[in-house]
Design an enzyme around this catalytic site. Structure first.
Site, PDB file in Angstrom:
ATOM      1  N   GLU A   1     -13.832  22.508  35.925  1.00 37.68           N
ATOM      2  CA  GLU A   1     -13.260  21.952  37.165  1.00 37.68           C
ATOM      3  C   GLU A   1     -12.389  20.713  36.905  1.00 37.68           C
ATOM      4  OE1 GLU A   1     -16.336  21.445  40.176  1.00 37.68           O
ATOM      5  OE2 GLU A   1     -16.614  23.612  40.325  1.00 37.68           O
TER       6      GLU A   1
ATOM      7  N   TYR B   1     -18.351  28.120  46.378  1.00 36.23           N
ATOM      8  CA  TYR B   1     -19.647  27.956  47.048  1.00 36.23           C
ATOM      9  C   TYR B   1     -19.410  28.144  48.540  1.00 36.23           C
ATOM     10  CZ  TYR B   1     -21.254  25.945  42.645  1.00 36.23           C
ATOM     11  OH  TYR B   1     -21.593  25.770  41.328  1.00 36.23           O
TER      12      TYR B   1
ATOM     13  N   GLU C   1     -18.782  30.096  38.512  1.00 36.23           N
ATOM     14  CA  GLU C   1     -19.737  29.409  39.398  1.00 36.23           C
ATOM     15  C   GLU C   1     -19.576  30.022  40.783  1.00 36.23           C
ATOM     16  OE1 GLU C   1     -20.010  25.116  39.584  1.00 36.23           O
ATOM     17  OE2 GLU C   1     -19.524  24.950  37.444  1.00 36.23           O
TER      18      GLU C   1
HETATM   19  O1  AHR Z   1     -23.143  23.797  40.131  1.00 37.42           O
HETATM   20  C1  AHR Z   1     -23.105  22.497  40.622  1.00 37.42           C
HETATM   21  C2  AHR Z   1     -21.770  21.822  40.393  1.00 37.42           C
HETATM   22  O2  AHR Z   1     -20.804  22.425  41.208  1.00 37.42           O
HETATM   23  C3  AHR Z   1     -21.186  21.930  39.006  1.00 37.42           C
HETATM   24  O3  AHR Z   1     -21.645  20.930  38.164  1.00 37.42           O
HETATM   25  C4  AHR Z   1     -19.723  21.779  39.240  1.00 37.42           C
HETATM   26  O4  AHR Z   1     -18.953  22.456  38.283  1.00 37.42           O
HETATM   27  C5  AHR Z   1     -19.509  22.284  40.648  1.00 37.42           C
HETATM   28  O5  AHR Z   1     -18.756  21.422  41.396  1.00 37.42           O
END
Ligand code: AHR
Length: 521
Positions: free
Chosen positions: A197, A269, A317
């Site tokens: 990131e 996410y 992720e």
């Molecule tokens: O998975 C949690 C965090 O989310 C990780 O460290 C980061 O890469 C992302 O922002």
């Protein structure tokens, strides 16, 4: 319609009284053709991620002195649950943590290792778990290791030396150091991330796209000199804020790194912030839009060059994450990101995995963030573990690794949860295993109120007995905890498809995830 009416009695017999009849004027259609192969469902779609963050490593996979740990300090209960999840590739040491980490701190005799500040998450890093511990853990899980270099505050030379320490077969200083630390044979680490990131302003050593590309290019060159068989993942866009130029980031990274990289990463996410179930499960629109945009960008970077290096997407992720948060980066770290997952989050696992499977030709790796305690399917304390609701669909889908993803036609009732485009209530993917001649049909019914009857067409010679795996619960918010992790559990049963003219009917209950396994004769 005539054909549907003909199968209706059988549908009622096997599925119970169809509540959909009042609301649904005509059945949905799911048409499967085993010749329409999208691509291989890469086993690495069922990857995972462990970061030095909260209680993922310490108190999660590793707990020295615990009666539940083995001689290496690995928690045996967590290890067994990780194996049950079918994890194929494991990313480490971060995440944000990677951008302040020096791998040299985590090797050699444990008592001699330096404790350091962890300036990504605002805690203390003992370094008692390092490279050799992680790689040994991967061997135990049966997962391929995937190391992420420090492209934030770290250097090109640190990255090069890390590859040499892990993979060098000769008698160099670093290979001998690895031997002194207990590992004679090279670890053979194939997958290396060129940072985490780096597009995010929260990242230690955050860079603009051009500066990142300059660093990553040199790191790639030096790392490949240490071992030219490694596969490299560039840090793609993670920062999808309205004012972020994520497309521009990827364009620069792909243009500059296209001859060096094998993957570009994406992170996403999601959360049900509005407490709106159907809107929450509409996140696939956004996930797939991003995949398709980056796929196009990869094509643009390679077009006109017949020898261009193949580049794929590593969705390294992904998860539901929105409750265990507070404002401010360190405050987030202090919550330990310990999300307690509920039933609707478990359904979201199906939504993500269906999206990856539908794009199996371009998405060749995906890593759920993370494995234990920290936004994770496994939750541990000093006395034991429990399995979160999201564990079960992940474990079940992982059985489809290596299959062929099929391009399925879906015609189903649609909904419009916001001002964006309408989408189908049925979110569908399908895979085929030519070795066993079994077709897997993965169907998420994201309607909160409506069962949906579907006519499943296109398959010739379906055997008279099939199996059903179903995850459903009356309470969308049902959760698990210690001693009570049987609440949201899948049920499995057999059913007899009433096949007529190569098709049969099935009723997908409201807010459910169903996997039908159909044997072809
Ligand atoms: O998975 C949690 C965090 O989310 C990780 O460290 C980061 O890469 C992302 O922002």
């Amino acid at each position: 319609m005539k054909r549907f009416l003909a199968i209706l009695p059988a549908l009622i017999l096997f599925q119970g009284l169809p509540a959909f009849l009042a609301a649904q004027s005509k059945p949905a259609v799911i048409k499967i053709d085993t010749d329409r192969v999208v691509g291989e469902v890469d086993p690495h779609l069922f990857g995972n991620f462990t970061e030095h963050l909260g209680r993922c490593i310490y108190g999660g996979i590793f707990e020295e002195g615990s009666p539940l740990a083995d001689q290496d300090g690995f928690r045996k209960d967590v290890l067994a649950a990780a194996q049950g999840l079918g994890v194929t590739i494991l990313r480490w040491p971060g995440g944000n943590f990677a951008s302040g980490y020096n791998w040299m701190d985590g090797i050699g005799p444990r008592d001699d290792r330096p404790a350091r500040r962890d300036d990504a998450w605002g805690s203390l890093e003992s370094n008692r778990f390092g490279t050799d511990e992680f790689l040994k853990y991967c061997e135990r899980v049966g997962a391929e290791p995937y190391l992420c270099i420090n492209a934030g505050l770290g250097t090109v030379d640190e990255a090069r030396k890390w590859v040499e320490y892990c993979n060098e077969p000769g008698k160099t200083y670093l290979a001998e150091l690895r031997r002194k630390n207990g590992r004679d044979k090279p670890w053979g680490v194939k997958y290396w991330g060129l940072g985490n990131e780096i597009d995010g302003p929260w990242q230690l050593g955050h860079k603009n796209a051009a500066d990142y590309a300059t660093f990553a290019l040199e790191a790639a060159k030096a790392m490949r000199r240490a071992d030219d068989s490694i596969r490299l993942i560039a840090s793609g866009s993670s920062n999808f804020g309205a004012d972020s130029d994520w497309v521009g980031w990827n364009r620069t990274v792909l243009d500059r790194l296209k001859s060096e990289i094998d993957y570009i990463s994406l992170h996403t996410y999601i959360g049900n912030r509005d407490n709106n179930f159907e809107k929450f499960l509409a996140a696939s629109r956004d996930i797939e839009d991003r995949i398709e945009v980056v796929e196009g960008q990869i094509k643009a970077a390679r077009v006109g060059n017949p020898n261009a290096r193949p580049i794929h997407i590593a969705f390294d992720e992904w998860n539901v994450w929105y409750r265990a948060m507070a404002t401010g980066e360190f405050a987030i770290g202090r919550t330990g990101l310990e999300e307690n997952y509920n039933f609707e989050d478990a359904l979201a696992m199906g939504m993500f995995l269906n999206a990856f499977i539908r794009h199996a030709d371009i998405v060749k790796m995906a890593n759920l963030a993370q494995l234990v305690n920290v936004i994770a399917p496994i939750f541990a304390n000093q006395q034991g573990i429990y399995l979160q609701t999201i564990y079960f669909p992940l474990a079940e889908y992982a059985k489809q690794r290596g299959h062929q993803s099929l391009d399925v036609l879906v015609r189903a009732p649609e909904y419009r949860p916001d001002s964006g485009r309408a989408l189908s209530y049925l979110d569908v993917s399908s895979t085929y295993d030519p070795k066993t001649r079994r077709v897997f049909l993965n169907v998420l019914n994201r309607s909160e109120k409506q069962d949906i009857a579907a006519q499943i067409d296109g398959l010739r010679d379906v055997a008279s007995s099939a199996s059903v795996w179903e995850l459903n619960h009356d309470d969308l918010k049902a959760t698990h905890t210690f001693g009570k992790d049987q609440v949201v559990r899948p049920v499995s049963r057999t059913f007899q498809p009433a096949v007529q003219d190569g098709g049969f009917g099935y009723n997908f209950p409201k807010h459910s995830l169903t996997i039908l396994t159909l044997q072809l004769n």
